[in-house]
Scaffold this motif. Structure first.
Motif, PDB file in Angstrom:
ATOM      1  N   GLY A  46     -48.454-112.419 -98.762  1.00 34.42           N
ATOM      2  CA  GLY A  46     -47.724-113.680 -98.683  1.00 34.42           C
ATOM      3  C   GLY A  46     -46.438-113.711 -99.486  1.00 34.42           C
ATOM      4  O   GLY A  46     -45.851-114.780 -99.670  1.00 34.42           O
ATOM      5  N   LEU A  47     -45.968-112.554 -99.952  1.00 30.72           N
ATOM      6  CA  LEU A  47     -44.761-112.521-100.775  1.00 30.72           C
ATOM      7  C   LEU A  47     -43.503-112.840 -99.968  1.00 30.72           C
ATOM      8  O   LEU A  47     -42.596-113.515-100.470  1.00 30.72           O
ATOM      9  N   ALA A  48     -43.432-112.362 -98.727  1.00 30.10           N
ATOM     10  CA  ALA A  48     -42.259-112.663 -97.894  1.00 30.10           C
ATOM     11  C   ALA A  48     -42.153-114.163 -97.668  1.00 30.10           C
ATOM     12  O   ALA A  48     -41.063-114.737 -97.762  1.00 30.10           O
ATOM     13  N   ARG A  49     -43.261-114.783 -97.385  1.00 26.50           N
ATOM     14  CA  ARG A  49     -43.258-116.242 -97.167  1.00 26.50           C
ATOM     15  C   ARG A  49     -42.840-116.974 -98.432  1.00 26.50           C
ATOM     16  O   ARG A  49     -42.011-117.884 -98.390  1.00 26.50           O
ATOM     17  N   GLU A  50     -43.391-116.569 -99.558  1.00 27.20           N
ATOM     18  CA  GLU A  50     -43.061-117.215-100.833  1.00 27.20           C
ATOM     19  C   GLU A  50     -41.567-117.079-101.135  1.00 27.20           C
ATOM     20  O   GLU A  50     -40.902-118.044-101.527  1.00 27.20           O
ATOM     21  N   ALA A  51     -41.008-115.886-100.919  1.00 29.28           N
ATOM     22  CA  ALA A  51     -39.588-115.654-101.190  1.00 29.28           C
ATOM     23  C   ALA A  51     -38.704-116.422-100.205  1.00 29.28           C
ATOM     24  O   ALA A  51     -37.726-117.066-100.612  1.00 29.28           O
ATOM     25  N   ALA A  52     -39.034-116.356 -98.920  1.00 31.25           N
ATOM     26  CA  ALA A  52     -38.206-117.018 -97.902  1.00 31.25           C
ATOM     27  C   ALA A  52     -38.236-118.532 -98.056  1.00 31.25           C
ATOM     28  O   ALA A  52     -37.203-119.199 -97.893  1.00 31.25           O
ATOM     29  N   VAL A  53     -39.380-119.094 -98.382  1.00 29.51           N
ATOM     30  CA  VAL A  53     -39.475-120.545 -98.602  1.00 29.51           C
ATOM     31  C   VAL A  53     -38.600-120.947 -99.789  1.00 29.51           C
ATOM     32  O   VAL A  53     -37.845-121.915 -99.722  1.00 29.51           O
ATOM     33  N   ALA A  54     -38.665-120.186-100.883  1.00 29.88           N
ATOM     34  CA  ALA A  54     -37.855-120.500-102.062  1.00 29.88           C
ATOM     35  C   ALA A  54     -36.365-120.411-101.740  1.00 29.88           C
ATOM     36  O   ALA A  54     -35.580-121.282-102.142  1.00 29.88           O
ATOM     37  N   ALA A  55     -35.966-119.383-100.998  1.00 32.75           N
ATOM     38  CA  ALA A  55     -34.556-119.223-100.624  1.00 32.75           C
ATOM     39  C   ALA A  55     -34.097-120.377 -99.728  1.00 32.75           C
ATOM     40  O   ALA A  55     -33.013-120.939 -99.917  1.00 32.75           O
ATOM     41  N   HIS A  56     -34.918-120.742 -98.762  1.00 32.39           N
ATOM     42  CA  HIS A  56     -34.565-121.842 -97.863  1.00 32.39           C
ATOM     43  C   HIS A  56     -34.525-123.184 -98.602  1.00 32.39           C
ATOM     44  O   HIS A  56     -33.669-124.026 -98.299  1.00 32.39           O
ATOM     45  N   ASP A  57     -35.418-123.382 -99.548  1.00 31.49           N
ATOM     46  CA  ASP A  57     -35.371-124.615-100.352  1.00 31.49           C
ATOM     47  C   ASP A  57     -34.034-124.700-101.097  1.00 31.49           C
ATOM     48  O   ASP A  57     -33.417-125.764-101.161  1.00 31.49           O
ATOM     49  N   TRP A  58     -33.586-123.573-101.660  1.00 29.61           N
ATOM     50  CA  TRP A  58     -32.295-123.542-102.342  1.00 29.61           C
ATOM     51  C   TRP A  58     -31.168-123.869-101.358  1.00 29.61           C
ATOM     52  O   TRP A  58     -30.308-124.704-101.650  1.00 29.61           O
ATOM     53  N   PHE A  59     -31.165-123.222-100.205  1.00 29.32           N
ATOM     54  CA  PHE A  59     -30.119-123.451 -99.209  1.00 29.32           C
ATOM     55  C   PHE A  59     -30.069-124.932 -98.826  1.00 29.32           C
ATOM     56  O   PHE A  59     -28.993-125.522 -98.763  1.00 29.32           O
ATOM     57  N   ASP A  60     -31.231-125.519 -98.575  1.00 32.15           N
ATOM     58  CA  ASP A  60     -31.289-126.925 -98.151  1.00 32.15           C
ATOM     59  C   ASP A  60     -30.724-127.874 -99.207  1.00 32.15           C
ATOM     60  O   ASP A  60     -30.169-128.909 -98.871  1.00 32.15           O
ATOM     61  N   ARG A  61     -30.854-127.517-100.471  1.00 33.12           N
ATOM     62  CA  ARG A  61     -30.317-128.359-101.552  1.00 33.12           C
ATOM     63  C   ARG A  61     -28.833-128.132-101.778  1.00 33.12           C
ATOM     64  O   ARG A  61     -28.091-129.060-102.073  1.00 33.12           O
ATOM     65  N   VAL A  62     -28.373-126.887-101.669  1.00 29.52           N
ATOM     66  CA  VAL A  62     -27.026-126.518-102.087  1.00 29.52           C
ATOM     67  C   VAL A  62     -26.038-126.451-100.930  1.00 29.52           C
ATOM     68  O   VAL A  62     -24.897-126.879-101.059  1.00 29.52           O
TER      69      VAL A  62
END
Length: 179
Positions: free
Chosen positions: A113-129
């Motif tokens: 589940g590391l890819a999911r964890e990393a991609a979710v975190a990256a997308h959360d950042w993108f959505d905020r910034v």
């Protein structure tokens, strides 16, 4: 525009700027047949990996976003990369103007589940910034990445070919709705 690359911490990962000392691991990951099968068709040579490594650093400088090294906190080893970039693939006006999302995980780091964890975190950042439309391309046979893309809120646009392989072009108009 962001000139410094933010660190993102999750429960098991650190997403951070790629450093010169990451290059050997970066090249090793891209040289594996399993990664090539899901991304570029052929294992990447060390020279082409170096070009991609430098292109990523420049991408952050020029656009304010890019790809992070994905570091496993427990081992402090780079297990992949995730983030956003502009590609020059000429897939059409409904694809080309938008940042493309990508995620790559070393074969020895898969299945946890590391890819999911990393991609979710990256997308959360993108959505905020830098909120807005994102696109992605995934090999038509890569059900794991297609499932991850769906989880992230991507929807299929169409199927096409890249390097003789069938790929699915995907689009995300914003964060997925929870409900």
């Amino acid at each position: 525009m962001i000139r410094s690359i933010p660190n993102i911490n999750t429960s098991r990962l650190i997403l951070r700027a790629m450093k010169p000392e990451d290059f050997n691991r970066f090249a090793q990951i891209w040289a594996t047949p399993e990664v090539a099968q899901n991304s570029s068709d052929q294992p990447t040579s060390r020279g082409k990996a170096w070009d991609a490594f430098l292109r990523n650093a420049g991408h952050w400088e020029m656009t304010g976003f890019g790809q992070w090294a994905v570091i496993e906190q427990r081992t402090r080893i780079m297990v992949g990369q995730t983030g956003f970039f502009f590609s020059a693939c000429a897939y059409g006006e409904d694809y080309d103007p938008f940042p493309e999302a990508g995620w790559i995980l070393a074969p020895d780091a898969r299945g946890r589940g590391l890819a999911r964890e990393a991609a979710v975190a990256a997308h959360d950042w993108f959505d905020r910034v830098i909120p807005g439309t994102l696109v992605a391309r995934v090999g038509a046979q890569n059900t794991t990445s297609l499932n991850l893309a769906a989880h992230l809120g991507y929807e299929e646009m169409r199927e096409t070919e890249c390097c003789g392989e069938s790929i699915v072009l995907l689009r995300r108009n914003g964060p997925p709705t929870v409900g």
